[in-house]
Design an enzyme around this catalytic site. Structure first.
Site, PDB file in Angstrom:
ATOM      1  N   ASP A 161       2.049   2.170   3.556  1.00 43.42           N
ATOM      2  CA  ASP A 161       2.882   1.345   4.442  1.00 43.42           C
ATOM      3  C   ASP A 161       4.328   1.370   3.968  1.00 43.42           C
ATOM      4  OD1 ASP A 161       2.795  -0.986   2.496  1.00 43.42           O
ATOM      5  OD2 ASP A 161       0.757  -1.139   3.247  1.00 43.42           O
TER       6      ASP A 161
ATOM      7  N   HIS B 224       0.893  -1.164   0.000  1.00 40.86           N
ATOM      8  CA  HIS B 224       0.000   0.000   0.000  1.00 40.86           C
ATOM      9  C   HIS B 224       0.935   1.218   0.000  1.00 40.86           C
ATOM     10  CE1 HIS B 224      -2.539  -2.842   2.391  1.00 40.86           C
ATOM     11  NE2 HIS B 224      -3.544  -2.280   1.755  1.00 40.86           N
TER      12      HIS B 224
END
Ligand code: XLS
Ligand code: NI
Ligand code: NI
Length: 440
Positions: free
Chosen positions: A107, A104
């Protein structure tokens, strides 16, 4: 060469089922041919950045437990910390012989105070990741945007009641798509993190679904614009974090895609634990996706039937992996998709090396599942049983129904002369379960 995070863990090699070495594969033998194709090309294993590098072991009752030496220095949530994680991640990928990974946006790199700042952080880490991809030969299975953690998405992202949140989410997806393309990603995932509702009392369901449809159409337009060739995947999940997610299961996703005229642009990314939460088996979800020609990729994990949430455990159940591989082989295998371990070590498995034990377990379990499925297919009895079970459709009235040459009138005439349906045969479930067991 930079200092290793795991100097005592060697590159994990195949040693065969007789090995007692915990740092070896007992079943995953990357170049071994199964049905004429190398195991590594069948399985296309992928490690996720979020659980592996950002998972702390925290749960709703307790703080994190994970011991991650590379995170001990510097400020948590800083760009420096994000930078330090990158080489550690690629060391894990390389030592596991894992060809793919997934992220993502948020992250990989931390949230900034503004979207501009977040984008800068993201660019910085992507540059670094790109170098590591090049140096290690690893590839991005898919990228995605984290449109669910930040409070701005409290009411949803594409389905928020607040149009500003929709715009923000669009900006994030645009950037994440740009970066996926920059890294030559194989695909791009949409998991509807908070696309759902907690109460219908405050929700205009139709309007929210229309907005989600519009959002995905914008993504399709943008994809064409930047020339990104990989597929889009929708990842079904019925609940958590919201009470009811719009992409609740494979069938609901397919219906949504058809209703909004998006079918040709999307495949599904099916996750085991999400299937469980939807009250289905993983194999059911895979079969539903595959029947629609939309089986794209899998998030390989497993849930716990006694815990009602997304526990994201590593898949180690051989029945599960064999069933998955049976369906995947039947539909011709992965093309752009893969076996993505959207899975995390237990809170109690806090040591750094547990990250290796967990992935080795998942990879060996899927390798065995692949071998078991291939053996079942080679044996042929199972497929032959199913084929034979439907033989009444191969000729006579069945063939005419399938061809569409008869209707209710003709069928009534046929049934009137039949007397009774006296040709039913046993489904032989227990016999088949035992047959399956022969190969486990
Ligand atoms: C959460 C989902 C998520 C997606 C990617 O339950 O599994 O991790 O795979 O956004
Ligand atoms: Ni997932
Ligand atoms: Ni999940």
């Amino acid at each position: 060469m930079a200092k290793q995070a795991f100097p005592n863990i060697p590159k994990i090699q195949y040693e065969g089922p007789g090995s007692r070495n915990p740092w070896a594969f007992k079943h995953y033998n990357p170049d071994e041919l199964i049905e004429g194709k190398a195991m590594k090309d069948h399985l296309r294993f992928s490690v996720v950045y979020w659980h592996t590098m950002c998972g702390s072991g925290a749960d709703m009752f307790g703080w994190g437990t994970a011991d991650r030496p590379w995170d001990r220095i510097g400020k948590p949530g800083s760009v420096d910390q994000a930078k330090r994680r990158v080489p550690v991640f690629f060391e894990i990928l390389e030592k596991l012989q894992c060809p793919f990974y997934a992220w993502h946006d948020r992250d990989l790199a931390p949230h900034g105070k503004t979207l501009r700042e977040s984008n800068e952080y993201f660019d910085t880490i992507i540059d670094l990741v790109k170098q590591h991809q090049k140096a290690t030969g690893t590839r991005l299975l898919w990228g995605t945007a984290q449109n669910f953690a930040h409070p701005r998405y409290m009411h949803g992202a594409a389905t928020s009641c607040n149009a500003d949140a929709f715009a923000f989410a669009a900006a994030q997806v645009k950037k994440a798509m740009d970066m996926t393309r920059e890294l030559n990603g194989e695909g791009y995932v949409f998991w509807g993190g908070r696309e759902g509702y907690t109460t219908l009392l405050n929700t205009n369901l139709k309007r929210e679904m229309d907005h989600l449809g519009a959002f995905l159409h914008m993504a399709v337009d943008y994809k064409k614009k930047i020339g990104f060739k990989g597929p889009f995947y929708i990842e079904p999940k019925p609940k958590e974090p919201t009470k009811h997610q719009y992409d609740s299961d494979a069938a609901a996703c397919l219906n949504f895609l058809r209703e909004y005229d998006l079918m040709e642009h999307f495949k599904l990314n099916i996750e085991t634990n999400h299937a469980t939460l939807a009250g289905h088996t993983m194999q059911h979800e895979l079969e539903v996706a595959s029947a629609a020609g939309a089986l794209g990729s899998i998030d390989a994990n497993t849930g716990d039937l006694l815990l009602g949430w997304d526990t994201d455990q590593f898949p180690t159940d051989l029945y599960l992996t064999s069933q998955c591989m049976l369906t995947i082989l039947k539909c011709g295998g992965f093309t752009t998709g893969g076996t993505n371990f959207d899975a995390k070590v237990r809170r109690e498995s806090f040591a750094p090396e547990d990250l290796f034990h967990a992935h080795i377990a998942g990879m060996d379990s899927f390798a065995r599942g692949l071998k078991i499925a291939a053996a079942i297919r080679k044996d042929g009895r199972l497929a032959e049983f199913v084929r034979n079970r439907y033989r009444s459709w191969d000729s006579g009235i069945g063939a005419r129904i399938e061809k569409g040459t008869v209707g209710f009138k003709e069928l009534e005439a046929y049934a009137l002369d039949l007397g009774e349906v006296s040709s039913n045969e046993s489904g032989r479930q227990e016999y088949l379960e035992n047959l399956f067991n022969e190969f486990i």
